[in-house]
Design a protein around this motif. Sequence first.
Motif, PDB file in Angstrom:
ATOM      1  N   ALA A  82       8.076   0.545  -2.735  1.00  0.00           N
ATOM      2  CA  ALA A  82       6.935   1.468  -2.816  1.00  0.00           C
ATOM      3  C   ALA A  82       6.898   1.955  -4.441  1.00  0.00           C
ATOM      4  N   GLU A  83       7.914   2.518  -4.778  1.00  0.00           N
ATOM      5  CA  GLU A  83       8.088   3.087  -6.072  1.00  0.00           C
ATOM      6  C   GLU A  83       7.866   2.246  -7.131  1.00  0.00           C
ATOM      7  N   SER A  84       8.336   1.050  -7.080  1.00  0.00           N
ATOM      8  CA  SER A  84       7.708  -0.112  -8.186  1.00  0.00           C
ATOM      9  C   SER A  84       6.401  -0.348  -7.925  1.00  0.00           C
ATOM     10  N   ALA A  85       5.946  -0.615  -6.939  1.00  0.00           N
ATOM     11  CA  ALA A  85       4.217  -0.537  -6.822  1.00  0.00           C
ATOM     12  C   ALA A  85       3.551   0.609  -7.264  1.00  0.00           C
ATOM     13  N   LEU A  86       3.930   1.727  -7.086  1.00  0.00           N
ATOM     14  CA  LEU A  86       3.251   3.058  -7.674  1.00  0.00           C
ATOM     15  C   LEU A  86       3.293   2.821  -9.060  1.00  0.00           C
ATOM     16  N   ALA A  87       4.565   2.664  -9.606  1.00  0.00           N
ATOM     17  CA  ALA A  87       4.669   2.576 -10.988  1.00  0.00           C
ATOM     18  C   ALA A  87       3.892   1.546 -11.748  1.00  0.00           C
ATOM     19  N   GLN A  88       3.554   0.338 -11.019  1.00  0.00           N
ATOM     20  CA  GLN A  88       2.926  -0.695 -11.558  1.00  0.00           C
ATOM     21  C   GLN A  88       1.432  -0.251 -11.558  1.00  0.00           C
ATOM     22  N   ALA A  89       0.940   0.527 -10.877  1.00  0.00           N
ATOM     23  CA  ALA A  89      -0.541   0.942 -10.508  1.00  0.00           C
ATOM     24  C   ALA A  89      -0.668   2.216 -11.278  1.00  0.00           C
ATOM     25  N   GLY A  90       0.323   2.600 -11.917  1.00  0.00           N
ATOM     26  CA  GLY A  90       0.057   3.797 -12.955  1.00  0.00           C
ATOM     27  C   GLY A  90      -0.259   5.104 -12.296  1.00  0.00           C
ATOM     28  N   VAL A  91       0.518   5.198 -10.903  1.00  0.00           N
ATOM     29  CA  VAL A  91       0.297   6.449 -10.113  1.00  0.00           C
ATOM     30  C   VAL A  91       1.409   7.433 -10.646  1.00  0.00           C
ATOM     31  N   VAL A  92       0.871   8.620 -10.907  1.00  0.00           N
ATOM     32  CA  VAL A  92       1.858   9.560 -11.390  1.00  0.00           C
ATOM     33  C   VAL A  92       2.117  10.590 -10.225  1.00  0.00           C
ATOM     34  N   LEU A  93       3.333  10.745  -9.993  1.00  0.00           N
ATOM     35  CA  LEU A  93       3.620  11.691  -8.426  1.00  0.00           C
ATOM     36  C   LEU A  93       3.960  12.984  -8.928  1.00  0.00           C
ATOM     37  N   GLN A  94       3.624  13.936  -8.156  1.00  0.00           N
ATOM     38  CA  GLN A  94       3.788  15.538  -8.507  1.00  0.00           C
ATOM     39  C   GLN A  94       4.128  15.898  -7.064  1.00  0.00           C
ATOM     40  N   GLY A  95       5.423  16.249  -7.056  1.00  0.00           N
ATOM     41  CA  GLY A  95       5.860  17.019  -5.714  1.00  0.00           C
ATOM     42  C   GLY A  95       6.319  16.065  -4.448  1.00  0.00           C
ATOM     43  N   PRO A  96       6.842  16.455  -3.682  1.00  0.00           N
ATOM     44  CA  PRO A  96       7.277  15.596  -2.421  1.00  0.00           C
ATOM     45  C   PRO A  96       5.941  15.195  -1.814  1.00  0.00           C
ATOM     46  N   GLN A  97       5.866  14.013  -0.990  1.00  0.00           N
ATOM     47  CA  GLN A  97       4.816  13.713  -0.376  1.00  0.00           C
ATOM     48  C   GLN A  97       5.018  12.406   0.561  1.00  0.00           C
ATOM     49  N   TYR A  98       4.144  12.314   1.699  1.00  0.00           N
ATOM     50  CA  TYR A  98       4.364  11.162   2.423  1.00  0.00           C
ATOM     51  C   TYR A  98       3.506   9.958   1.889  1.00  0.00           C
ATOM     52  N   PHE A  99       3.926   8.867   2.394  1.00  0.00           N
ATOM     53  CA  PHE A  99       3.168   7.410   2.231  1.00  0.00           C
ATOM     54  C   PHE A  99       3.137   6.725   3.505  1.00  0.00           C
ATOM     55  N   VAL A 100       2.270   5.815   3.626  1.00  0.00           N
ATOM     56  CA  VAL A 100       2.406   4.671   4.477  1.00  0.00           C
ATOM     57  C   VAL A 100       2.527   3.558   3.713  1.00  0.00           C
ATOM     58  N   VAL A 101       3.584   2.992   4.281  1.00  0.00           N
ATOM     59  CA  VAL A 101       3.770   1.530   3.463  1.00  0.00           C
ATOM     60  C   VAL A 101       3.652   0.227   4.422  1.00  0.00           C
ATOM     61  N   VAL A 102       2.978  -0.603   4.181  1.00  0.00           N
ATOM     62  CA  VAL A 102       2.734  -1.752   5.130  1.00  0.00           C
ATOM     63  C   VAL A 102       3.490  -3.007   4.473  1.00  0.00           C
ATOM     64  N   ASP A 103       4.019  -3.741   5.297  1.00  0.00           N
ATOM     65  CA  ASP A 103       4.742  -5.100   4.920  1.00  0.00           C
ATOM     66  C   ASP A 103       3.654  -6.153   5.702  1.00  0.00           C
ATOM     67  N   ARG A 104       3.051  -7.128   4.929  1.00  0.00           N
ATOM     68  CA  ARG A 104       2.059  -7.875   5.513  1.00  0.00           C
ATOM     69  C   ARG A 104       2.773  -9.059   5.805  1.00  0.00           C
ATOM     70  N   HIS A 105       4.065  -9.327   5.356  1.00  0.00           N
ATOM     71  CA  HIS A 105       4.906 -10.657   5.615  1.00  0.00           C
ATOM     72  C   HIS A 105       4.738 -10.973   7.117  1.00  0.00           C
ATOM     73  N   PRO A 106       4.457 -12.149   7.520  1.00  0.00           N
ATOM     74  CA  PRO A 106       4.260 -12.777   8.667  1.00  0.00           C
ATOM     75  C   PRO A 106       5.532 -12.496   9.799  1.00  0.00           C
ATOM     76  N   TYR A 107       6.705 -12.492   9.116  1.00  0.00           N
ATOM     77  CA  TYR A 107       7.764 -12.078   9.998  1.00  0.00           C
ATOM     78  C   TYR A 107       8.020 -10.670  10.260  1.00  0.00           C
ATOM     79  N   VAL A 108       7.156  -9.704   9.352  1.00  0.00           N
ATOM     80  CA  VAL A 108       7.235  -8.265   9.789  1.00  0.00           C
ATOM     81  C   VAL A 108       6.263  -7.682  10.395  1.00  0.00           C
ATOM     82  N   GLN A 109       5.046  -7.622   9.587  1.00  0.00           N
ATOM     83  CA  GLN A 109       3.685  -6.902  10.195  1.00  0.00           C
ATOM     84  C   GLN A 109       4.131  -5.514  10.670  1.00  0.00           C
ATOM     85  N   ALA A 110       4.607  -4.593   9.756  1.00  0.00           N
ATOM     86  CA  ALA A 110       4.856  -3.262  10.373  1.00  0.00           C
ATOM     87  C   ALA A 110       4.522  -2.259   9.258  1.00  0.00           C
ATOM     88  N   ALA A 111       4.396  -1.002   9.768  1.00  0.00           N
ATOM     89  CA  ALA A 111       3.930   0.086   8.844  1.00  0.00           C
ATOM     90  C   ALA A 111       5.064   1.043   8.947  1.00  0.00           C
TER      91      ALA A 111
END
Length: 275
Positions: A57-86
């Motif tokens: 998630a950290e890598s994806a956020l950096a690639q998207a140019g998202v600048v984070l400030q302070g602690p915060q929650y995220f929902v991360v979804v893995d769409r791999h057919p063997y996972v399908q989880a949030a």
Amino acid sequence: MRPLTVLATAAALLLAIHASQAQDAQAGAGLAAAFRAEVDRRLEVPDAELANYGRLAESALAQAGVVLQGPQYFVVVDRHPYVQAAFVLLRSAGGEWSGMGAAPVSTGLPGSFDHFETPLGVFAHSLDNPDFRAEGTLNANGIRGYGAKGMRVFDFGWQRVPKGWGDGKVMEMRLQMHATDPDALEQRLGSAQSKGCIRIPATLNTFLDRHAILDADYLQSVREGRQLWVLRPDREPVPEAGRYLVVLETARDDRPPWSPPPFLPHRKAAPLSHE
């Protein structure tokens, strides 16, 4: 500045950092306990896996140019057919990631008309694309596509995605995260089933809604005096509310032992719902 003053300043800074980390850890522990109490479809994911999802998630956020400030929650979804989880993850002010809990989902299943693969990337949850709530009515197939009445539909706007049928031309689809029919479709969570949206368990929907996990922009608007009908009157927002959904796909050759088993219908499958 005198040496003793420099040392005192450094010590104060370290104390502040440790205090902040302790507060983050305490907040995370409380929400993890709430997740276990409130979400009935949970996955027991090892800490090593959760840490890896934090790094991804950290890598994806950096690639998207998202600048984070302070602690915060995220929902991360893995769409791999063997996972399908949030995964509900907390990123501390210092950049450490911890997991609150995980649950099975259904992402897009291409191959049929009007079906897309859920797009990868970082998606902001903002008032630019206002949420709404399910009416709980049946569609033409007898399915409650957004789940029971009152379930929140988290809207992430129009996204340009290759068609999952025909010529594969890039076109727009509406990316949403929502509950699904509790009788006919929730049992399928853990396998790709949707038209491109992210289907989640009803209890996870309520958990995200009640604790305002992705509602940073909504809460800020309320503090500025705006009234938003879509927010629960009994909400218990976390101080570290976030605003980002991260969709990724891990590289795997096998199904991890904590992943939900694939959906195997014991009777003729019900028609897929319209998102």
